[in-house]
Design a protein around this motif. Structure first.
Motif, PDB file in Angstrom:
ATOM      1  N   PRO A  42       5.807   9.123  -2.303  1.00 49.61           N
ATOM      2  CA  PRO A  42       6.645   9.557  -3.417  1.00 49.61           C
ATOM      3  C   PRO A  42       6.465   8.652  -4.632  1.00 49.61           C
ATOM      4  O   PRO A  42       6.514   7.424  -4.530  1.00 49.61           O
ATOM      5  CB  PRO A  42       8.065   9.440  -2.843  1.00 49.61           C
ATOM      6  CG  PRO A  42       7.878   9.646  -1.375  1.00 49.61           C
ATOM      7  CD  PRO A  42       6.586   8.971  -1.057  1.00 49.61           C
ATOM      8  N   GLY A  43       6.246   9.279  -5.777  1.00 48.97           N
ATOM      9  CA  GLY A  43       6.007   8.539  -7.009  1.00 48.97           C
ATOM     10  C   GLY A  43       4.553   8.497  -7.419  1.00 48.97           C
ATOM     11  O   GLY A  43       4.229   8.098  -8.546  1.00 48.97           O
TER      12      GLY A  43
ATOM     13  N   GLU B 120       0.812  -1.215   0.000  1.00 52.02           N
ATOM     14  CA  GLU B 120       0.000   0.000   0.000  1.00 52.02           C
ATOM     15  C   GLU B 120       0.841   1.259   0.000  1.00 52.02           C
ATOM     16  O   GLU B 120       0.323   2.357  -0.157  1.00 52.02           O
ATOM     17  CB  GLU B 120      -0.937  -0.008   1.211  1.00 52.02           C
ATOM     18  CG  GLU B 120      -1.979  -1.112   1.151  1.00 52.02           C
ATOM     19  CD  GLU B 120      -2.944  -1.039   2.309  1.00 52.02           C
ATOM     20  OE1 GLU B 120      -3.652  -0.024   2.436  1.00 52.02           O
ATOM     21  OE2 GLU B 120      -2.974  -2.002   3.103  1.00 52.02           O
ATOM     22  N   PHE B 121       2.159   1.128   0.187  1.00 50.69           N
ATOM     23  CA  PHE B 121       3.039   2.284   0.172  1.00 50.69           C
ATOM     24  C   PHE B 121       3.827   2.385  -1.126  1.00 50.69           C
ATOM     25  O   PHE B 121       4.753   3.170  -1.236  1.00 50.69           O
ATOM     26  CB  PHE B 121       3.983   2.239   1.383  1.00 50.69           C
ATOM     27  CG  PHE B 121       3.267   2.482   2.676  1.00 50.69           C
ATOM     28  CD1 PHE B 121       3.086   3.769   3.152  1.00 50.69           C
ATOM     29  CD2 PHE B 121       2.733   1.430   3.402  1.00 50.69           C
ATOM     30  CE1 PHE B 121       2.415   4.004   4.340  1.00 50.69           C
ATOM     31  CE2 PHE B 121       2.055   1.658   4.589  1.00 50.69           C
ATOM     32  CZ  PHE B 121       1.891   2.951   5.061  1.00 50.69           C
ATOM     33  N   LYS B 122       3.454   1.564  -2.114  1.00 48.52           N
ATOM     34  CA  LYS B 122       4.065   1.686  -3.428  1.00 48.52           C
ATOM     35  C   LYS B 122       3.349   2.775  -4.219  1.00 48.52           C
ATOM     36  O   LYS B 122       2.144   2.993  -4.047  1.00 48.52           O
ATOM     37  CB  LYS B 122       3.989   0.352  -4.171  1.00 48.52           C
ATOM     38  CG  LYS B 122       4.930  -0.710  -3.610  1.00 48.52           C
ATOM     39  CD  LYS B 122       4.920  -1.966  -4.472  1.00 48.52           C
ATOM     40  CE  LYS B 122       5.946  -2.967  -3.967  1.00 48.52           C
ATOM     41  NZ  LYS B 122       5.961  -4.205  -4.795  1.00 48.52           N
TER      42      LYS B 122
ATOM     43  N   LEU C 207      14.938   9.528  -8.429  1.00 47.65           N
ATOM     44  CA  LEU C 207      13.965   8.446  -8.386  1.00 47.65           C
ATOM     45  C   LEU C 207      13.314   8.393  -7.011  1.00 47.65           C
ATOM     46  O   LEU C 207      13.960   8.684  -5.996  1.00 47.65           O
ATOM     47  CB  LEU C 207      14.649   7.113  -8.684  1.00 47.65           C
ATOM     48  CG  LEU C 207      15.200   6.952 -10.104  1.00 47.65           C
ATOM     49  CD1 LEU C 207      15.947   5.628 -10.220  1.00 47.65           C
ATOM     50  CD2 LEU C 207      14.086   7.038 -11.134  1.00 47.65           C
ATOM     51  N   PRO C 208      12.021   8.028  -6.954  1.00 46.53           N
ATOM     52  CA  PRO C 208      11.364   7.925  -5.649  1.00 46.53           C
ATOM     53  C   PRO C 208      12.063   6.907  -4.759  1.00 46.53           C
ATOM     54  O   PRO C 208      12.544   5.875  -5.217  1.00 46.53           O
ATOM     55  CB  PRO C 208       9.941   7.456  -6.005  1.00 46.53           C
ATOM     56  CG  PRO C 208       9.760   7.822  -7.437  1.00 46.53           C
ATOM     57  CD  PRO C 208      11.116   7.727  -8.065  1.00 46.53           C
ATOM     58  N   THR C 209      12.121   7.218  -3.479  1.00 48.32           N
ATOM     59  CA  THR C 209      12.701   6.276  -2.534  1.00 48.32           C
ATOM     60  C   THR C 209      11.781   5.081  -2.357  1.00 48.32           C
ATOM     61  O   THR C 209      10.555   5.194  -2.487  1.00 48.32           O
ATOM     62  CB  THR C 209      12.925   6.962  -1.173  1.00 48.32           C
ATOM     63  OG1 THR C 209      13.398   5.985  -0.256  1.00 48.32           O
ATOM     64  CG2 THR C 209      11.625   7.566  -0.631  1.00 48.32           C
ATOM     65  N   SER C 210      12.358   3.941  -2.061  1.00 46.83           N
ATOM     66  CA  SER C 210      11.557   2.734  -1.849  1.00 46.83           C
ATOM     67  C   SER C 210      11.043   2.636  -0.415  1.00 46.83           C
ATOM     68  O   SER C 210      10.189   1.807  -0.114  1.00 46.83           O
ATOM     69  CB  SER C 210      12.399   1.490  -2.166  1.00 46.83           C
ATOM     70  OG  SER C 210      13.555   1.439  -1.341  1.00 46.83           O
TER      71      SER C 210
END
Length: 763
Positions: free
Chosen positions: A58-59, A31-33, A428-431
């Motif tokens: 982020p993203g 859910e945080f992707k 790039l967005p952080t993972s």
């Protein structure tokens, strides 16, 4: 969430760290992707969109379908790597016509921000402001104030300020009362393929370093392309600006800027204007049909404004104007420039007009060093005049001693071609889940889960361990009553600090409830609770939440996206009052609570809490009470503790001290070197002693019609000529200050500040 869970969390938030990689209170890592969300026009769009942006990771991409979206409040974006996308600037329109609150349409502070393929129309203030962000892209965006051009239009359409790595690509800006596309105090900028029309200024680059402005069309503005450097700002000495392959054609629109703004002095009929900037290269442009001057090269002295910034250099140097096609200008000169020069030079004015001002301190052997000289070569049949502003006077004209020069020979030398660094790719967005997203997504849904009050909280009676407090000078919040409380985890202490907020331990909860009395003349009738704001310190920082009380006054519910309450009451003077009370969204709180992009509380500082309070066990000084109960350490002796004056009580300080106290509490959280209004250069902190920095003879920056036609923030002895007082007295959402969570005029404070300015010695 039940009470034991929240109590454990508040007491020891680090216990949750091992859970973050797997689940967050029922939310899986999936859910945080990043996701793509698609929105269509609906009646609840305002709050759905804002809550979505607060919960965004982020993203995330927010897509708007084709259509007309109506919004009434500013949209706030704080998360990194967010994209707003429509289906084209001609198809997707976000309309702010009838905007009720907020100084912009959209305000973003996150890095790697992209907005593309949509239009923003009719905002109360600026259309899109991006503040202090790295890697910003505007692509196929149209900003427009529809209808006639007027001073009450927003100041800026596309407005990145104190940003780096900025791309403005294929955008359109129409109808701004200052600049359609404005880049201020930024670094590494590219503006390409855009069109600006019917603005006061089409494209303006101000106090900026390393910018390429190319392949744009600016037409039917008062001024087409402007490159300025202004005083009193954090980033000074803009330089290394390239203008090439642009078309600056027929910029003869009336100048409809509000008086007082620097752009109001730009004469209608100006194609390109460079003022007080260094190292500007203007080449391969089509500049024609601008009926005051196709190109104006001037110092800030042309403005006639006082300069209180002693570090400011008002003179342009190293300007290279070459290989342009410049024709058909100067036929109908306007403004101060026309008034000054037409009687001397007649019509048409030359295509290139230069005020001839140089820094005499830099002259060596009768001339400037080569690196500082202007170069004006290979511009076809363009005519030229150095009108020698420093020599201009009616006396010299009468005596025949005023001699402007049309000789281009002194400017025949060349300057090296400028090179602007290429823009970098977005990060790039952080993972990893963003701590703020975790905080907002896992926040208790009901206020009662914090366990702060007896019963359902309607009486606001704190439970044991929750300490009530008050402030010497509180923030004005539309005449609401405010009840304040602090709870720190058992076994922890607060550290005393002389400056800024006290050092609260992790797990601290600061609560503030806003209420209106039923009848301000009769306390026995009770009051209506509106909202309770919670500030929670977690291991990753502070976070703020708003909880709205229900009509039954039995519970308050989390409201991340903000809201409104129509309320009426009898005021303390016996008069009936009403208000559309605003509950801020969680990102909007950052407008005031952000210091260098980090959330910080505002009120609980040592000097503002250094006062007595009627506790349940008797009256006591608040700081001493906390120390006595082992909750505050390192408390100095009374004579070493600063105390903020009570703004409305002359017994607590001089007029000057009380005025500064009110401005400190109500304005300085934004107007300081790290706050969200830092770009203005105005510093209203209590200990700021430099008159130029707290507004005396300071020209406005980005004020638009918020200047009210006034030229300076504070004119000593002249409150009615001071912008600061004008904005305090306004109810207009695009003018009023503070502009968040205020609809009503703080009449007592207005009287105080008016008295303070009136008492300043006239200069």
């Amino acid at each position: 969430m039940n009470q034991p869970v929240i109590s454990l969390w508040l007491a020891c938030p680090m216990l949750l760290a091992p859970l973050l990689s797997r689940t967050i209170w029922g939310q899986s890592a999936e859910e945080f992707k990043p996701r793509v969300y698609r929105l269509s026009p609906t009646t609840d769009l305002q709050y759905r969109l804002q809550e979505l942006l607060i919960r965004a990771v982020p993203g995330d991409v927010i897509e708007f379908t084709a259509g007309h979206f109506e919004l009434t409040r500013q949209i706030d974006i704080a998360t990194d790597n967010i994209t707003l996308r429509g289906e084209g600037a001609a198809s997707t329109t976000l309309s702010f016509k009838g905007q009720l609150s907020g100084g912009q349409g959209i305000e973003a502070t996150g890095n790697n921000f992209v907005i593309e393929h949509l239009a923003i129309e009719d905002t109360a203030g600026n259309a899109i402001k991006v503040l202090g962000a790295r890697n910003v892209t505007f692509r196929d965006v149209r900003t427009e104030w529809t209808g006639e051009t007027k001073a009450s239009n927003g100041a800026y359409g596309i407005y990145p300020v104190q940003c780096s790595n900025v791309l403005i690509d294929a955008c359109v800006a129409i109808g701004a009362s200052d600049s359609g596309i404005y880049v201020g105090q930024s670094q590494r900028v590219e503006v390409r393929g855009c069109r600006a029309e019917r603005n006061v200024a089409g494209i303006e680059i101000e106090n900026t370093i390393d910018a390429s402005v190319h392949d744009n069309v600016v037409t039917d503005n008062a001024g087409g392309l402007l490159v300025f450097d202004l005083p009193g700002l954090q980033q000074r000495e803009g330089h290394n600006i390239r203008l090439f392959r642009n078309q600056a054609i027929d910029n003869n629109h009336k100048n409809f800027a509000a008086p007082g703004n620097i752009v109001a002095m730009v004469p209608s009929g100006t194609g390109v204007m460079v003022m007080a900037t260094k190292q500007v290269e203007i080449f391969d442009n089509d500049i024609r049909g601008n009926q005051t001057a196709n190109v104006a090269l001037v110092s800030y002295l042309i403005s006639g404004k006082k300069v209180s910034d002693k570090t400011y250099d008002p003179i342009s140097e190293s300007i290279s104007i070459h290989d342009n096609r410049i024709t058909d200008g100067g036929g109908d000169p306007k403004g101060a420039l026309g008034t000054l020069l037409v009687p001397i030079l007649g019509r048409p004015l030359p295509d290139i007009v230069y005020d001839g001002v140089i820094d005499s301190k830099k002259v060596v052997a009768g001339s400037l060093p080569a690196a500082l000289r202007h170069s004006i070569v290979n511009n076809g049949d363009a005519t030229f005049v150095d009108f020698k502003l420093a020599d201009f006077s009616p006396e010299k004209i009468l005596l025949g001693k005023y001699r402007p020069s049309r000789d281009l020979a002194p400017y025949a030398g060349s300057q090296p071609a400028l090179t602007v660094p290429e823009l970098k790719a977005h990060d790039l967005p952080t993972s990893e889940p963003d701590p703020a997203v975790l905080a907002y997504r896992t926040a208790p849904k009901q206020l009662s889960e914090f366990g702060l009050f007896e019963g359902n909280g309607a009486t606001q009676q704190p439970v044991a361990g929750v300490v009530p407090y008050s402030l010497n000078t509180p923030l004005f919040s539309d005449y609401t009553n405010k009840l304040r409380f602090i709870r720190i985890p058992s076994g922890t202490t607060i550290g005393y600090t002389e400056q800024g907020i006290l050092e609260f331990p992790i797990g601290t909860v600061i609560a503030k409830t806003f209420a209106y009395p039923v009848d301000g003349t009769d306390a026995s009738k009770g009051e209506r609770l509106l909202e309770t704001r919670i500030e929670l310190r977690q291991a990753s920082g502070w976070y703020g939440y708003s909880y709205r009380w229900n009509d039954e006054q039995t519970e308050a519910t989390l409201l991340l996206g903000g809201g409104e309450i129509d309320v009426s009451w009898i005021h303390s003077d016996g008069k009936s009052m009403s208000n559309r009370y605003e509950i801020p969204n969680a990102n909007q709180c950052l407008n005031c609570h952000s210091q260098n992009k980090s959330y910080v509380p505002i009120g609980p500082t040592a000097m503002n809490m250094n006062c007595d309070f009627d506790f349940a066990d008797g009256q006591a000084n608040q700081l001493e009470y906390l120390a006595k109960h082992d909750q505050l350490v390192d408390l100095p002796t009374p004579e070493k503790r600063a105390r903020l004056p009570v703004a409305e009580d002359p017994a607590t300080g001089s007029l000057d001290q009380r005025a500064h106290a009110w401005l400190h509490v109500n304005c300085a959280h934004c107007h300081n070197p790290l706050g969200t209004a830092r770009t203005s250069g105005l510093d209203l902190q209590f200990d700021q002693t430099d008159p130029a920095k707290f507004g005396v003879w300071k020209s406005p920056v980005a004020a638009g019609h918020g200047s009210g036609g006034r030229e300076y923030d504070i004119v000593p002895g002249e409150p009615k000529k001071s912008i600061l007082l004008f904005r305090m007295q306004s109810e207009d959402p695009s003018i009023r200050m503070p502009n968040v969570a205020r609809n009503l005029i703080p009449k007592e404070a207005v009287a105080l500040i008016e008295q303070w300015i009136a008492a300043m010695p006239k200069e």
